[in-house]
Write a protein that holds these residues in place. Structure first.
Motif, mmCIF file in Angstrom:
data_model
loop_
_atom_site.group_PDB
_atom_site.id
_atom_site.type_symbol
_atom_site.label_atom_id
_atom_site.label_comp_id
_atom_site.label_asym_id
_atom_site.label_seq_id
_atom_site.Cartn_x
_atom_site.Cartn_y
_atom_site.Cartn_z
ATOM 1 N N ARG A 138 0.807 -1.217 0.000
ATOM 2 C CA ARG A 138 0.000 0.000 0.000
ATOM 3 C C ARG A 138 0.843 1.272 0.000
ATOM 4 N NH1 ARG A 138 -5.157 -1.636 0.954
ATOM 5 N NH2 ARG A 138 -5.411 -3.699 1.898
ATOM 6 N N THR A 139 2.066 1.196 0.476
ATOM 7 C CA THR A 139 2.956 2.348 0.508
ATOM 8 C C THR A 139 4.320 1.942 -0.046
ATOM 9 O OG1 THR A 139 3.762 1.887 2.746
ATOM 10 C CG2 THR A 139 1.791 3.252 2.559
ATOM 11 N N LEU A 140 5.155 2.940 -0.314
ATOM 12 C CA LEU A 140 6.499 2.652 -0.813
ATOM 13 C C LEU A 140 7.324 1.893 0.218
ATOM 14 C CD1 LEU A 140 7.421 5.998 -2.638
ATOM 15 C CD2 LEU A 140 6.735 3.829 -3.674
ATOM 16 N N GLU A 141 7.054 2.139 1.509
ATOM 17 C CA GLU A 141 7.807 1.446 2.549
ATOM 18 C C GLU A 141 7.541 -0.053 2.558
ATOM 19 O OE1 GLU A 141 6.182 4.258 2.982
ATOM 20 O OE2 GLU A 141 7.860 5.621 3.374
ATOM 21 N N ASP A 142 6.355 -0.461 2.082
ATOM 22 C CA ASP A 142 6.023 -1.888 2.053
ATOM 23 C C ASP A 142 6.739 -2.634 0.936
ATOM 24 O OD1 ASP A 142 4.310 -1.424 4.162
ATOM 25 O OD2 ASP A 142 2.553 -1.166 2.874
ATOM 26 N N MET A 143 7.239 -1.928 -0.059
ATOM 27 C CA MET A 143 7.849 -2.584 -1.220
ATOM 28 C C MET A 143 9.244 -3.099 -0.879
ATOM 29 S SD MET A 143 6.477 -0.080 -4.232
ATOM 30 C CE MET A 143 4.705 0.044 -4.503
ATOM 31 N N PRO A 144 9.646 -4.207 -1.504
ATOM 32 C CA PRO A 144 10.843 -4.929 -1.045
ATOM 33 C C PRO A 144 12.162 -4.184 -1.175
ATOM 34 C CG PRO A 144 9.455 -6.348 -2.391
ATOM 35 C CD PRO A 144 8.914 -4.973 -2.516
ATOM 36 N N ASP A 145 12.417 -3.480 -2.271
ATOM 37 C CA ASP A 145 13.726 -2.853 -2.432
ATOM 38 C C ASP A 145 13.607 -1.513 -3.139
ATOM 39 O OD1 ASP A 145 13.187 -3.614 -5.001
ATOM 40 O OD2 ASP A 145 15.072 -4.664 -5.341
ATOM 41 N N LEU A 146 14.753 -0.847 -3.293
ATOM 42 C CA LEU A 146 14.767 0.511 -3.840
ATOM 43 C C LEU A 146 14.331 0.551 -5.302
ATOM 44 C CD1 LEU A 146 15.459 3.481 -3.348
ATOM 45 C CD2 LEU A 146 17.815 2.966 -4.022
ATOM 46 N N ALA A 147 14.786 -0.425 -6.105
ATOM 47 C CA ALA A 147 14.397 -0.453 -7.521
ATOM 48 C C ALA A 147 12.888 -0.606 -7.664
ATOM 49 C CB ALA A 147 15.118 -1.589 -8.233
#
Length: 201
Positions: A59-68
């Motif tokens: 739901r947010t960028l923080e939940d996504m696994p890595d920087l790419a």
């Protein structure tokens, strides 16, 4: 009388917005026999029971696994918003009379479309870098940057690529239609001038 070209342009733009949205929300950008993941979700299911999926949404960028992954999501969402803004502008210029839209024709919507194409292209190009993330490696085994391991392309990533191609081709089509319209106007103008010259005699 409404501008037919504007109506067709806004309809095509909204179709592209819808197709792009379907690609973005799909959890099947890369998938294996038990796992799949997309830009904003990843899913898993028992062997042979693909209908019984358990999905996790980012739901947010923080939940996504890595920087790419985060950078790709930001670029692709930005490209989609630019495309949606262009579609809304075309729709407003089609619905409202020119008296209510004094900026009609002054805002170059083709620049919004070019910016959307470039931003979306960069996002699609960057997303395979996230194949080195732990989510991709759990789903695809020995995956790495631009190496999908046991996974293959899913319909979501292919849909996003097709939407990008269609968005890239539309400015060429509209420019060709605009050239034809200008040629017709010039032809009608020359015919009118000839008739005026004959009537003056």
């Amino acid at each position: 009388m409404r501008d037919y070209t504007g109506s067709m342009g806004s309809a095509l733009a909204f179709c592209l917005v819808f197709i792009s949205a379907c690609g973005l929300v799909s959890p099947a950008w890369f998938q294996s026999d038990r796992f799949s993941f997309g830009l904003f979700a990843s899913c898993s299911w028992p062997v042979g029971k693909a209908w019984n999926q358990t999905c996790v949404a980012y739901r947010t960028l923080e939940d996504m696994p890595d920087l790419a992954w985060k950078a790709s999501a930001a670029l692709l969402l930005g490209g989609w918003l630019l495309l949606a803004l262009q579609a809304l502008l075309l729709l407003s210029w089609t619905i409202f009379p020119e008296d209510f839209c004094p900026v009609k024709g002054r805002i170059p919507t083709q620049y919004l479309q070019v910016a959307s194409v470039i931003t979306t292209f960069l996002g699609l190009l960057l997303f395979p870098c996230s194949l080195a993330s732990h989510v991709a490696q759990n789903a695809c085994g020995p995956s790495a940057v631009y190496s999908s391991g046991r996974c293959h392309l899913g319909w979501g990533y292919i849909t996003a690529i097709l939407a990008l191609l269609f968005t890239s081709f539309l400015p060429i089509i509209w420019r060709f239609q605009g050239d034809k319209t200008r040629k017709k106007k010039i032809l009608y103008s020359s015919i009118t001038e000839r008739i005026a010259c004959v009537s003056n005699r």
